[in-house]
Design a protein around this motif. Sequence first.
Motif, PDB file in Angstrom:
ATOM      1  N   LYS A  45      -3.870  -0.928  20.995  1.00 16.65           N
ATOM      2  CA  LYS A  45      -3.465  -1.473  19.320  1.00 16.65           C
ATOM      3  C   LYS A  45      -2.157  -1.058  20.215  1.00 16.65           C
ATOM      4  O   LYS A  45      -0.998  -1.605  19.280  1.00 16.65           O
ATOM      5  N   MET A  46      -1.449  -0.734  21.353  1.00 16.31           N
ATOM      6  CA  MET A  46       0.608  -0.174  21.094  1.00 16.31           C
ATOM      7  C   MET A  46       0.970  -0.303  21.654  1.00 16.31           C
ATOM      8  O   MET A  46      -0.641   0.015  23.319  1.00 16.31           O
ATOM      9  N   ARG A  90       8.698  -6.339   7.878  1.00 18.04           N
ATOM     10  CA  ARG A  90       8.898  -5.381   7.267  1.00 18.04           C
ATOM     11  C   ARG A  90       6.949  -4.863   6.857  1.00 18.04           C
ATOM     12  O   ARG A  90       7.464  -3.887   5.864  1.00 18.04           O
ATOM     13  N   GLU A  91       6.235  -5.721   7.377  1.00 16.55           N
ATOM     14  CA  GLU A  91       4.802  -5.481   6.995  1.00 16.55           C
ATOM     15  C   GLU A  91       4.643  -3.840   8.129  1.00 16.55           C
ATOM     16  O   GLU A  91       3.394  -2.972   7.169  1.00 16.55           O
ATOM     17  N   ILE A  92       4.954  -3.838   8.902  1.00 13.27           N
ATOM     18  CA  ILE A  92       5.241  -2.487   9.251  1.00 13.27           C
ATOM     19  C   ILE A  92       5.815  -1.374   8.497  1.00 13.27           C
ATOM     20  O   ILE A  92       5.823  -0.222   8.504  1.00 13.27           O
ATOM     21  N   LEU A  93       7.047  -1.569   8.355  1.00 13.73           N
ATOM     22  CA  LEU A  93       7.993  -0.865   7.999  1.00 13.73           C
ATOM     23  C   LEU A  93       7.733  -0.535   6.352  1.00 13.73           C
ATOM     24  O   LEU A  93       7.453   0.910   5.684  1.00 13.73           O
ATOM     25  N   VAL A  94       6.862  -1.303   5.257  1.00 15.38           N
ATOM     26  CA  VAL A  94       5.964  -0.856   4.570  1.00 15.38           C
ATOM     27  C   VAL A  94       5.536   0.450   5.085  1.00 15.38           C
ATOM     28  O   VAL A  94       4.799   0.910   3.031  1.00 15.38           O
ATOM     29  N   ILE A 148       0.444   3.422  12.258  1.00 19.88           N
ATOM     30  CA  ILE A 148      -0.068   2.044  13.059  1.00 19.88           C
ATOM     31  C   ILE A 148      -1.511   2.237  13.924  1.00 19.88           C
ATOM     32  O   ILE A 148      -2.338   0.712  13.313  1.00 19.88           O
ATOM     33  N   LEU A 149      -1.817   3.503  14.376  1.00 19.52           N
ATOM     34  CA  LEU A 149      -3.153   3.784  14.942  1.00 19.52           C
ATOM     35  C   LEU A 149      -4.321   4.373  14.302  1.00 19.52           C
ATOM     36  O   LEU A 149      -3.687   4.448  12.932  1.00 19.52           O
ATOM     37  N   ASN A 150      -4.749   3.629  14.079  1.00 19.18           N
ATOM     38  CA  ASN A 150      -6.263   4.165  13.641  1.00 19.18           C
ATOM     39  C   ASN A 150      -7.013   4.997  14.171  1.00 19.18           C
ATOM     40  O   ASN A 150      -6.666   4.784  16.594  1.00 19.18           O
ATOM     41  N   VAL A 205       2.239  11.538  24.244  1.00 15.63           N
ATOM     42  CA  VAL A 205       0.998  11.394  24.391  1.00 15.63           C
ATOM     43  C   VAL A 205       0.194  12.658  23.266  1.00 15.63           C
ATOM     44  O   VAL A 205      -0.284  12.398  22.660  1.00 15.63           O
ATOM     45  N   PRO A 206       1.085  13.671  22.530  1.00  8.18           N
ATOM     46  CA  PRO A 206       0.943  14.075  21.698  1.00  8.18           C
ATOM     47  C   PRO A 206       1.231  13.511  20.136  1.00  8.18           C
ATOM     48  O   PRO A 206       0.631  13.661  19.415  1.00  8.18           O
ATOM     49  N   ILE A 207       1.972  12.721  20.200  1.00  2.22           N
ATOM     50  CA  ILE A 207       2.213  11.900  18.910  1.00  2.22           C
ATOM     51  C   ILE A 207       1.194  10.959  18.805  1.00  2.22           C
ATOM     52  O   ILE A 207       0.348  11.259  17.340  1.00  2.22           O
ATOM     53  N   ILE A 208       0.529  10.431  20.172  1.00  2.29           N
ATOM     54  CA  ILE A 208      -0.490   9.181  19.864  1.00  2.29           C
ATOM     55  C   ILE A 208      -1.881  10.491  19.130  1.00  2.29           C
ATOM     56  O   ILE A 208      -2.669   9.370  18.513  1.00  2.29           O
TER      57      ILE A 208
END
Length: 388
Positions: free
Chosen positions: A165-166, A253-257, A110-112, A128-131
């Motif tokens: 964004k999230m 679907r858009e996110i999952l693809v 999801i994130l840019n 936090v570490p994952i972001i």
Amino acid sequence: MQLNQNIMNLKPSASLVFMKKAKEMKAAGLDIVDLAGGEPDFDTPAPIIEEAYRQMKAGFTHYTVGQALPELMEKLSVKLKEENDILCRPDEIMVTPGGKNGIYLAVRAILNPGDEALYLDPAWVSYVPIIQTAAGVPVPVKLSYENHYRVTYEALKEKVTEKTKMLIINYPNNPTGKILSAEELDDIEKFMLENQKVILLSDEVYERIVFDGKKSLSPASRSAIRDRVVTVNGFSKSAAMTGWRLGYVAASREILVSTYKLFQHSLSCVSGFVQKAAIVALDCQKEMDEMVRCYEERRNAFIGKLNAVDGIEAELPPGAFYAWIKCSKNNMNSQEMCEYLLNEAKVVGVPGSSYGEGGEGCLRYSFANSMDALMEAADRIKAAMDKL
Ligand code: GLU
């Protein structure tokens, strides 16, 4: 060496650091009570183990293809509808090795770089570490003990910018044990409707561990925001399957693809026999209910005893299996207090500051442990606190 700077700068996981410390102390022969890690002390229910064994013996040991076995996606889709009011087709579900990996893949997809991700502080140690692995910018929305960690529209709005964004939330919550109320969900929905660019990640891994007849709410049940909610759940906590590494993601679907593309290039699949066992796990309601009944009993006894200790204040958490206690004496911060209780009482917990600024002043002890261990821990904590 010129390694990846983002990864080098990550903080290690406090949960895993303290779990390791407790193991090492035990191995060194120290008489400790280990309440550090969030892990059920129960064995995985027998029918689940038998199914995995049966499948392995039958040769179900090859790669599986797709987001998961079709019959598992089917079954999860029914579970989400019936239990969580989430309308989600089987092809909108992906099975991952643990909920943590599902969160990682979704955040990365999801994130840019430079995108901001809001999270509620105190927060589980890995958001936090994952972001940061995605070169995103973690933005804490600080919730307060005094206000019972209530999340409000105003608190979210205050932190939103052009770059948001999230939003990551986690209910029932680790570490506070709070569950999402209908009013809080109204506030989150209002925020999401006003901020159409924002994707909500809802970590519901403790969903089935709720007490006093309460129910945990799922944001994806709100149809107006459903397409922008990623729901993450898993079997570790509910079915005592931590070591199996088994979780799932439900999203549009858009996110999952996009998320599944990252999965293809990093994981290929979750072990087939583990997925088969997951199908059986979804039917182990009786066993799961019994575990929750035990947690509730332990919660009442442990929190009751801790509350009687001078310098400690603890509320009964409505969900998850953590005693999140306010603990202060002699101006010690949570790190100092946790270390003091580790050395003096030989009880291993996690300092509140590991969960962010909002956790300072508190300590986390897991009550997913035997009643004997919990009573012993509470006695030792009392004796140590009385010395201060
Ligand atoms: N979630 C658990 C905890 O907070 C287990 C370890 C982890 O994955 O962080 O203790």
